[in-house]
Design an enzyme around this catalytic site. Structure first.
Site, PDB file in Angstrom:
ATOM      1  N   TYR A 132       0.833  -1.208   0.000  1.00 39.53           N
ATOM      2  CA  TYR A 132       0.000   0.000   0.000  1.00 39.53           C
ATOM      3  C   TYR A 132       0.874   1.266   0.000  1.00 39.53           C
ATOM      4  O   TYR A 132       0.799   2.079  -0.905  1.00 39.53           O
ATOM      5  CB  TYR A 132      -0.876   0.079   1.256  1.00 39.53           C
ATOM      6  CG  TYR A 132      -1.944  -0.961   1.455  1.00 39.53           C
ATOM      7  CD1 TYR A 132      -2.421  -1.753   0.420  1.00 39.53           C
ATOM      8  CD2 TYR A 132      -2.517  -1.126   2.726  1.00 39.53           C
ATOM      9  CE1 TYR A 132      -3.427  -2.692   0.643  1.00 39.53           C
ATOM     10  CE2 TYR A 132      -3.521  -2.060   2.954  1.00 39.53           C
ATOM     11  CZ  TYR A 132      -3.970  -2.840   1.919  1.00 39.53           C
ATOM     12  OH  TYR A 132      -4.954  -3.760   2.151  1.00 39.53           O
ATOM     13  N   SER A 133       1.672   1.434   1.063  1.00 41.38           N
ATOM     14  CA  SER A 133       2.351   2.719   1.306  1.00 41.38           C
ATOM     15  C   SER A 133       3.382   3.050   0.240  1.00 41.38           C
ATOM     16  O   SER A 133       4.013   2.157  -0.326  1.00 41.38           O
ATOM     17  CB  SER A 133       3.073   2.693   2.659  1.00 41.38           C
ATOM     18  OG  SER A 133       2.186   2.364   3.683  1.00 41.38           O
ATOM     19  N   GLU A 248      -7.716  -5.671   8.895  1.00 38.83           N
ATOM     20  CA  GLU A 248      -6.341  -5.535   9.409  1.00 38.83           C
ATOM     21  C   GLU A 248      -6.356  -5.023  10.848  1.00 38.83           C
ATOM     22  O   GLU A 248      -5.648  -5.534  11.710  1.00 38.83           O
ATOM     23  CB  GLU A 248      -5.571  -4.565   8.492  1.00 38.83           C
ATOM     24  CG  GLU A 248      -4.115  -4.415   8.851  1.00 38.83           C
ATOM     25  CD  GLU A 248      -3.328  -3.603   7.810  1.00 38.83           C
ATOM     26  OE1 GLU A 248      -3.821  -3.393   6.680  1.00 38.83           O
ATOM     27  OE2 GLU A 248      -2.204  -3.194   8.148  1.00 38.83           O
ATOM     28  N   THR A 374      -1.631   5.330  11.821  1.00 39.05           N
ATOM     29  CA  THR A 374      -1.017   5.883  13.037  1.00 39.05           C
ATOM     30  C   THR A 374      -2.083   6.079  14.134  1.00 39.05           C
ATOM     31  O   THR A 374      -3.288   6.054  13.858  1.00 39.05           O
ATOM     32  CB  THR A 374      -0.378   7.259  12.748  1.00 39.05           C
ATOM     33  OG1 THR A 374      -1.423   8.167  12.383  1.00 39.05           O
ATOM     34  CG2 THR A 374       0.633   7.172  11.606  1.00 39.05           C
ATOM     35  N   GLU A 376      -2.895   8.783  15.457  1.00 38.84           N
ATOM     36  CA  GLU A 376      -3.733   9.955  15.129  1.00 38.84           C
ATOM     37  C   GLU A 376      -4.860   9.535  14.177  1.00 38.84           C
ATOM     38  O   GLU A 376      -6.009   9.962  14.331  1.00 38.84           O
ATOM     39  CB  GLU A 376      -2.883  11.069  14.478  1.00 38.84           C
ATOM     40  CG  GLU A 376      -1.921  11.769  15.414  1.00 38.84           C
ATOM     41  CD  GLU A 376      -0.683  10.937  15.741  1.00 38.84           C
ATOM     42  OE1 GLU A 376      -0.333  10.028  14.951  1.00 38.84           O
ATOM     43  OE2 GLU A 376      -0.072  11.174  16.800  1.00 38.84           O
TER      44      GLU A 376
END
Ligand SMILES: Cc1cc2nc3c(=O)[nH]c(=O)nc-3n(C[C@H](O)[C@H](O)[C@H](O)COP(=O)(O)OP(=O)(O)OC[C@H]3O[C@@H](n4cnc5c(N)ncnc54)[C@H](O)[C@@H]3O)c2cc1C
Length: 392
Positions: A132-133, A248, A374, A376
């Site tokens: 993904y990233s 996930e 994350t 956040e």
């Protein structure tokens, strides 16, 4: 409401514990140097052997239907199994295939894809990584720019992925790529399966702050895959990814790791009684950690019970996930503090206590509040989907 596992489930937990004690080579976790490539390979080999044996017992994906290699077992059993594997820190790398790739293929894949990809995941023989990233797309995943362009019977992939956990140890990649650059960014993404040995893929190691090669930088240079490796509908990948991310974040394991760290610390305290005489306040820190591990456990079981009832956990998974990830760090910090200056020592130091496990645990826990979204981002999900607050 009954929070206890049944006697059969408790018996299964013991069976898994005995299996792991028997199958993991003695001293493997202290003797192998995970900071060398040889060590990484040695751990991978232990993990592959173990996975195959687990697969023979149909434990790897036990909650899957029998037709795909599971046992149709309850989520409670699956969670018990995952907890014990995480507690032992067994070096297996099947979890992405089991926890989100397989379930996504079950939902969106063709019959041929289900037949081809699911049984080898369940038998513990084929492992998956998640692509993904990218350097320019992390929290804002919809900005990804890796391209997949249709060409005859194939797609041609070009681009760069980063932080690919286990990319160097897995057979298949679960890829998100842009298939329509002109559509709004959420509407031009598709999901694919990619063989990791395809020509044009370059895998470069990324070594984390603990000195361990767990993730990678990946380059795709005109990588050709057959069209049948598109999973689900073209350009609907974003919506499929949202569900895959829910799977996930629902995966358990984080709290078991915190419990393991705490048990190690308690073993040290029992063997070094004078510590508590010198610093009686440590009792409160330990008591607090026990409470928090218990809370984390209950949050994870809430997600499990929703899955068992056929519901799709969403912000509930984020609550459990963020709590467990931050808990790992708090408990490891407690352990480091308790050992004093010894706590910071590397396992190879002759002065290290607890075989340097607190230093390993703490450095290893830092990525937990970044991976899978994350802290956040998890809090954003809880605020918007859980509390109904506006996005910005
Ligand atoms: C141990 C580990 C394993 C990983 N494994 C994989 C893997 O296997 N495959 C894969 O594809 N990726 C993997 N990742 C990558 C991971 O998914 C990303 O690192 C993560 O999504 C954050 O993206 P980023 O690093 O680009 O940071 P950014 O998105 O650039 O974020 C930087 C900072 O800004 C904050 N931020 C960003 N957006 C917001 C917002 N909207 N509101 C509030 N704060 C915000 C973030 O919380 C963070 O503190 C892994 C990462 C780690 C640490």
């Amino acid at each position: 409401m009954d929070f206890r596992f049944t006697p059969e489930e408790e018996a299964f937990r013991q069976e898994v514990q005995q299996f792991l004690d028997q199958e993991l080579p003695p001293g493997w976790d202290d003797e192998i140097d995970e900071e060398t490539e040889e060590g990484v390979q040695a751990l991978a080999e232990i993990g592959a052997r173990l996975s195959k044996k687990m697969g023979e017992r149909r434990w790897v994906a036990m909650a899957w239907p029998p037709e795909y290699g599971g046992l149709g077992a309850s989520y409670a059993q699956q969670v018990i199994f995952s907890e014990e594997v995480a507690y032992k820190e067994a070096p297996v790398v099947y979890s992405m295939g089991v926890n989100w790739v397989g379930p996504s293929i079950m939902l969106y894949g063709s019959d041929e894809q289900k037949k081809c990809f699911l049984p080898p995941i369940a038998s513990g023989e084929e492992f998956w990584c998640t692509l993904y990233s990218e350097p320019g797309a992390g929290s804002d995943l919809a900005s990804l720019s890796t391209r997949a362009v249709a060409d005859g019977d194939e797609f041609v992939i070009n681009g760069e992925k980063v932080w690919t956990t286990w990319g160097h140890l897995t057979h298949w990649g679960w890829l998100a790529a842009r298939t329509d650059p002109d559509a709004p960014k959420h509407k031009g993404i598709s999901t694919f399966v990619v063989p990791m040995n395809a020509p044009g893929i370059t895998i470069l190691p990324l070594v984390n702050m603990a000195g361990y090669h767990g993730f990678n930088q990946m380059y795709f240079d005109n990588v050709r895959i057959p069209k049948k490796y598109l999973v689900g509908e073209l350009n609907r990948g974003w919506y499929q990814l949202a569900v895959a991310l829910d799977f996930e974040r629902s995966s358990s394991g984080g709290v078991a790791r915190a419990r393991r760290i705490l048990d190690d610390v308690m073993q040290f305290v029992r063997e070094n009684r004078s510590l508590l005489e010198e610093r009686p306040v440590l009792r409160h820190g330990l008591a607090e950690a026990v409470i928090e591990v218990e809370v984390g456990q209950q949050l994870a079981y809430r997600v499990m019970s929703m899955q068992q009832a056929g519901q799709v956990p969403n912000y509930e998974s984020s609550i459990s996930r963020v709590y467990a990830a931050e808990l790992d760090q708090r408990v490891a910090r407690l352990g480091i503090g308790l050992l004093g200056l010894y706590g910071q020592l590397h396992p190879k130091s002759r002065w290290a206590k607890l075989q340097g496990r607190m230093e390993r645990a703490y450095l290893g826990s830092i990525g937990d509040t970044i991976a899978t979204g994350t802290s956040e981002i998890q809090r954003n999900i809880i605020a918007t989907r859980g509390l109904g607050l506006p996005r910005d």
